[in-house]
Motif scaffolding. Structure first.
Motif, PDB file in Angstrom:
ATOM      1  N   ALA A 317       0.825  -1.195   0.000  1.00 36.02           N
ATOM      2  CA  ALA A 317       0.000   0.000   0.000  1.00 36.02           C
ATOM      3  C   ALA A 317       0.865   1.253   0.000  1.00 36.02           C
ATOM      4  O   ALA A 317       0.478   2.285  -0.552  1.00 36.02           O
ATOM      5  CB  ALA A 317      -0.942  -0.013   1.192  1.00 36.02           C
ATOM      6  N   CYS A 318       2.063   1.171   0.589  1.00 30.87           N
ATOM      7  CA  CYS A 318       2.975   2.327   0.610  1.00 30.87           C
ATOM      8  C   CYS A 318       3.706   2.501  -0.724  1.00 30.87           C
ATOM      9  O   CYS A 318       3.947   3.624  -1.179  1.00 30.87           O
ATOM     10  CB  CYS A 318       3.982   2.135   1.756  1.00 30.87           C
ATOM     11  SG  CYS A 318       5.149   3.509   1.926  1.00 30.87           S
ATOM     12  N   VAL A 319       4.015   1.352  -1.364  1.00 34.22           N
ATOM     13  CA  VAL A 319       4.796   1.426  -2.618  1.00 34.22           C
ATOM     14  C   VAL A 319       3.905   1.722  -3.818  1.00 34.22           C
ATOM     15  O   VAL A 319       4.285   2.462  -4.748  1.00 34.22           O
ATOM     16  CB  VAL A 319       5.570   0.116  -2.830  1.00 34.22           C
ATOM     17  CG1 VAL A 319       6.224   0.078  -4.215  1.00 34.22           C
ATOM     18  CG2 VAL A 319       6.615  -0.080  -1.751  1.00 34.22           C
ATOM     19  N   GLN A 320       2.692   1.202  -3.841  1.00 34.25           N
ATOM     20  CA  GLN A 320       1.837   1.257  -5.021  1.00 34.25           C
ATOM     21  C   GLN A 320       1.549   2.693  -5.515  1.00 34.25           C
ATOM     22  O   GLN A 320       1.582   2.942  -6.733  1.00 34.25           O
ATOM     23  CB  GLN A 320       0.529   0.515  -4.756  1.00 34.25           C
ATOM     24  CG  GLN A 320      -0.357   0.418  -5.993  1.00 34.25           C
ATOM     25  CD  GLN A 320      -1.632  -0.375  -5.707  1.00 34.25           C
ATOM     26  OE1 GLN A 320      -1.925  -0.737  -4.551  1.00 34.25           O
ATOM     27  NE2 GLN A 320      -2.388  -0.643  -6.765  1.00 34.25           N
ATOM     28  N   LEU A 344      17.389  -0.309   4.452  1.00 34.46           N
ATOM     29  CA  LEU A 344      16.699   0.636   5.331  1.00 34.46           C
ATOM     30  C   LEU A 344      17.623   1.102   6.446  1.00 34.46           C
ATOM     31  O   LEU A 344      18.539   0.395   6.875  1.00 34.46           O
ATOM     32  CB  LEU A 344      15.453  -0.007   5.947  1.00 34.46           C
ATOM     33  CG  LEU A 344      14.401  -0.537   4.970  1.00 34.46           C
ATOM     34  CD1 LEU A 344      13.287  -1.255   5.722  1.00 34.46           C
ATOM     35  CD2 LEU A 344      13.835   0.607   4.136  1.00 34.46           C
ATOM     36  N   GLY A 345      17.344   2.304   6.903  1.00 33.57           N
ATOM     37  CA  GLY A 345      18.042   2.795   8.079  1.00 33.57           C
ATOM     38  C   GLY A 345      17.298   2.402   9.336  1.00 33.57           C
ATOM     39  O   GLY A 345      16.233   1.789   9.305  1.00 33.57           O
ATOM     40  N   ASN A 347      15.726   4.243  11.200  1.00 31.02           N
ATOM     41  CA  ASN A 347      14.476   5.013  11.276  1.00 31.02           C
ATOM     42  C   ASN A 347      13.500   4.652  10.163  1.00 31.02           C
ATOM     43  O   ASN A 347      12.497   5.320   9.973  1.00 31.02           O
ATOM     44  CB  ASN A 347      14.776   6.496  11.240  1.00 31.02           C
ATOM     45  CG  ASN A 347      15.570   6.888  10.010  1.00 31.02           C
ATOM     46  OD1 ASN A 347      15.938   6.026   9.195  1.00 31.02           O
ATOM     47  ND2 ASN A 347      15.813   8.195   9.843  1.00 31.02           N
ATOM     48  N   GLY A 348      13.819   3.656   9.340  1.00 34.63           N
ATOM     49  CA  GLY A 348      12.924   3.208   8.275  1.00 34.63           C
ATOM     50  C   GLY A 348      13.109   3.952   6.951  1.00 34.63           C
ATOM     51  O   GLY A 348      12.383   3.680   5.982  1.00 34.63           O
ATOM     52  N   GLN A 349      14.063   4.932   6.902  1.00 29.54           N
ATOM     53  CA  GLN A 349      14.312   5.665   5.666  1.00 29.54           C
ATOM     54  C   GLN A 349      15.004   4.757   4.647  1.00 29.54           C
ATOM     55  O   GLN A 349      15.875   3.961   5.000  1.00 29.54           O
ATOM     56  CB  GLN A 349      15.196   6.880   5.927  1.00 29.54           C
ATOM     57  CG  GLN A 349      14.521   7.959   6.775  1.00 29.54           C
ATOM     58  CD  GLN A 349      13.384   8.643   6.032  1.00 29.54           C
ATOM     59  OE1 GLN A 349      13.371   8.718   4.817  1.00 29.54           O
ATOM     60  NE2 GLN A 349      12.399   9.109   6.804  1.00 29.54           N
ATOM     61  N   VAL A 350      14.577   4.837   3.377  1.00 35.45           N
ATOM     62  CA  VAL A 350      15.159   4.029   2.307  1.00 35.45           C
ATOM     63  C   VAL A 350      16.529   4.592   1.975  1.00 35.45           C
ATOM     64  O   VAL A 350      16.650   5.781   1.600  1.00 35.45           O
ATOM     65  CB  VAL A 350      14.262   4.026   1.058  1.00 35.45           C
ATOM     66  CG1 VAL A 350      14.914   3.212  -0.057  1.00 35.45           C
ATOM     67  CG2 VAL A 350      12.903   3.455   1.410  1.00 35.45           C
ATOM     68  N   CYS A 375       8.372   5.419  -1.143  1.00 37.55           N
ATOM     69  CA  CYS A 375       7.854   4.900   0.141  1.00 37.55           C
ATOM     70  C   CYS A 375       8.954   5.004   1.195  1.00 37.55           C
ATOM     71  O   CYS A 375       9.652   4.024   1.522  1.00 37.55           O
ATOM     72  CB  CYS A 375       7.397   3.454  -0.008  1.00 37.55           C
ATOM     73  SG  CYS A 375       6.712   2.746   1.534  1.00 37.55           S
ATOM     74  N   SER A 376       9.131   6.190   1.715  1.00 41.89           N
ATOM     75  CA  SER A 376      10.174   6.413   2.706  1.00 41.89           C
ATOM     76  C   SER A 376       9.647   7.421   3.730  1.00 41.89           C
ATOM     77  O   SER A 376       9.236   8.525   3.319  1.00 41.89           O
ATOM     78  CB  SER A 376      11.447   6.938   2.032  1.00 41.89           C
ATOM     79  OG  SER A 376      12.492   7.099   2.975  1.00 41.89           O
ATOM     80  N   PRO A 377       9.575   7.045   5.013  1.00 45.96           N
ATOM     81  CA  PRO A 377      10.049   5.769   5.579  1.00 45.96           C
ATOM     82  C   PRO A 377       9.074   4.626   5.348  1.00 45.96           C
ATOM     83  O   PRO A 377       7.908   4.875   5.052  1.00 45.96           O
ATOM     84  CB  PRO A 377      10.186   6.101   7.042  1.00 45.96           C
ATOM     85  CG  PRO A 377       9.138   7.137   7.292  1.00 45.96           C
ATOM     86  CD  PRO A 377       9.063   7.958   6.053  1.00 45.96           C
ATOM     87  N   PHE A 378       9.585   3.380   5.398  1.00 53.44           N
ATOM     88  CA  PHE A 378       8.762   2.183   5.252  1.00 53.44           C
ATOM     89  C   PHE A 378       7.811   2.060   6.452  1.00 53.44           C
ATOM     90  O   PHE A 378       8.072   2.604   7.515  1.00 53.44           O
ATOM     91  CB  PHE A 378       9.683   0.957   5.182  1.00 53.44           C
ATOM     92  CG  PHE A 378       9.871   0.418   3.791  1.00 53.44           C
ATOM     93  CD1 PHE A 378       9.623  -0.929   3.520  1.00 53.44           C
ATOM     94  CD2 PHE A 378      10.289   1.236   2.778  1.00 53.44           C
ATOM     95  CE1 PHE A 378       9.807  -1.412   2.250  1.00 53.44           C
ATOM     96  CE2 PHE A 378      10.463   0.756   1.508  1.00 53.44           C
ATOM     97  CZ  PHE A 378      10.218  -0.599   1.225  1.00 53.44           C
TER      98      PHE A 378
END
Length: 398
Positions: A317-320, A344-345, A347-350, A375-378
């Motif tokens: 849903a985040c990538v689409q 990923l970091g 913190n979820g950042q790509v 989609c960042s952050p995941f």
């Protein structure tokens, strides 16, 4: 004309008779006058002679005859008549004493002879004077004729000279007139040539101006036509672009609608699948805290990473929304899939996306990669801690 010419002139002289005929008549008149003068002298001498004259000898001479006297010849110089020799005196005889009467008679005879000789000498002197006068008259006539001829010659020469000068002046005037005429004709020809050249130049300039005006009008017309064509093409392009944009917008709207409908269907299917998985997990009693915490791998049979079906749905849903690609209608059972390893970091950042398996369609792979980067952050995993990477499989028709 002098008195002598007036006295001896005739009507023929006034009427323009020949000079030779005039000279003949004048010679005849002079000869007659000389003979008449000699006869007059002889008559006077004889009337004054003594009663008993001795023998008298008279010598008369004249040129030509009275009837036809020859014309006097020109004499360049005056010729004096030769003097007549004086008669020698007769020697007187010695007087005889006894013959006084005879002596007186002889003396008387001697005196008579002397008187006769004196008369003869006087007659000869008068004749010589008449001859001299005649010669002088002839010489004067000759000089006058010569002077007249000289005058006539000079007048003729003067007339010839004047005639030549007049002819030369006339010829010069004629030549001057011819030169002036030629000059005028030349000037007229030059003026005509100049006028013709000026007219031709004016015509050429006019033609050039007309040609330039025509070319300018043609260029302006061509420019106007080009502008109109450009405006028309621009309008057509704008119209086509607008139609294409409207078509694209309609297609995009249709695609978005189809995608939303598909997403709704997929979401419903995912929710149903999640319910099934939850039910299965509950039945297994598997209490997983987070998907892929121990190995960092997600379920490769799911669209998103993580071992929990609910987390995979969150990742998709985040990538689409970031995947911009017009999905063509499905033909057959093929379902192209693009696989990426996403770093990923904490913190979820790509931090990076690496393609591990291509779908065979570079445009689809690129669209999926852009969607993952967007989609960042995941989404945060259920366990609350982000793994170092998550493998994401994205299928075209799921």
């Amino acid at each position: 004309m002098n008195l002598f010419d007036r006295f001896f002139s005739t009507d023929a002289d006034d009427d323009g008779a020949r000079p030779g005929a005039r000279d003949d008549r004048r010679g005849l008149i002079v000869s007659l006058a000389a003979h008449g003068l000699l006869i007059l002298l002889m008559v006077v001498g004889f009337s004054t002679a003594p009663d008993n004259p001795g023998p008298v000898q008279v010598e008369l001479w004249a040129q030509g005859t009275v009837a036809d006297a020859a014309a006097p010849q020109e004499q360049p110089e005056e010729q004096q008549p030769e003097p007549q020799p004086e008669p020698e005196p007769t020697p007187e005889p010695e007087p005889q004493p006894d013959d006084s009467a005879r002596l007186a008679a002889e003396q008387a005879a001697a005196q008579a002879e002397a008187a006769r000789q004196a008369q003869l000498a006087e007659a000869q002197a008068r004749a010589a004077a008449a001859a001299q006068a005649k010669a002088d008259a002839e010489i004067a006539l000759a000089k006058e004729r010569k002077a007249r001829e000289e005058m006539e010659r000079r007048l003729a020469e003067q007339a010839a000279k004047e005639k030549a000068e007049k002819e030369a002046a006339a010829q010069a005037a004629k030549e001057k007139a011819a030169q002036e005429k030629e000059k005028a004709e030349k000037a007229a020809a030059e003026k005509a040539a100049a006028d013709k050249a000026a007219a031709e130049k004016a015509a050429a300039d006019k033609a050039a101006r007309e040609q330039a005006a025509k070319e300018k009008a043609e260029k302006e017309a061509a420019a106007q036509a080009a502008r109109e064509k450009a405006e028309k093409e621009k309008a057509e392009k704008e119209k086509a672009a607008k139609a294409a944009a409207e078509k694209a917008a309609a297609e995009k709207a249709a695609a978005e609608k189809a995608a939303k409908e598909k997403a709704a269907k997929e979401k419903a299917a995912k929710e149903a699948e999640a319910k099934r998985q939850a039910l299965r997990a509950a039945m297994r009693g598997d209490a997983l805290e987070a998907a892929g915490i121990s190995s960092g791998n997600a379920d490769r049979n799911q669209r998103g990473g993580g071992g929990n079906d609910g987390y995979a749905a969150k990742v998709r849903a985040c990538v689409q929304p970031g995947v911009v690609y017009n999905v063509p209608p499905r033909n057959g059972s093929a379902n192209p899939t693009a696989s990426f390893r996403t770093r990923l970091g904490s913190n979820g950042q790509v931090q990076g996306v690496d393609l591990t398996r291509s779908s065979g369609n570079p445009r689809f792979d690129d669209a999926v990669q852009k969607g993952i980067l967007a989609c960042s952050p995941f989404p945060k995993p259920p366990g609350g801690k982000y793994p170092s990477y998550i493998d994401v499989d994205y299928r075209m028709y799921d």
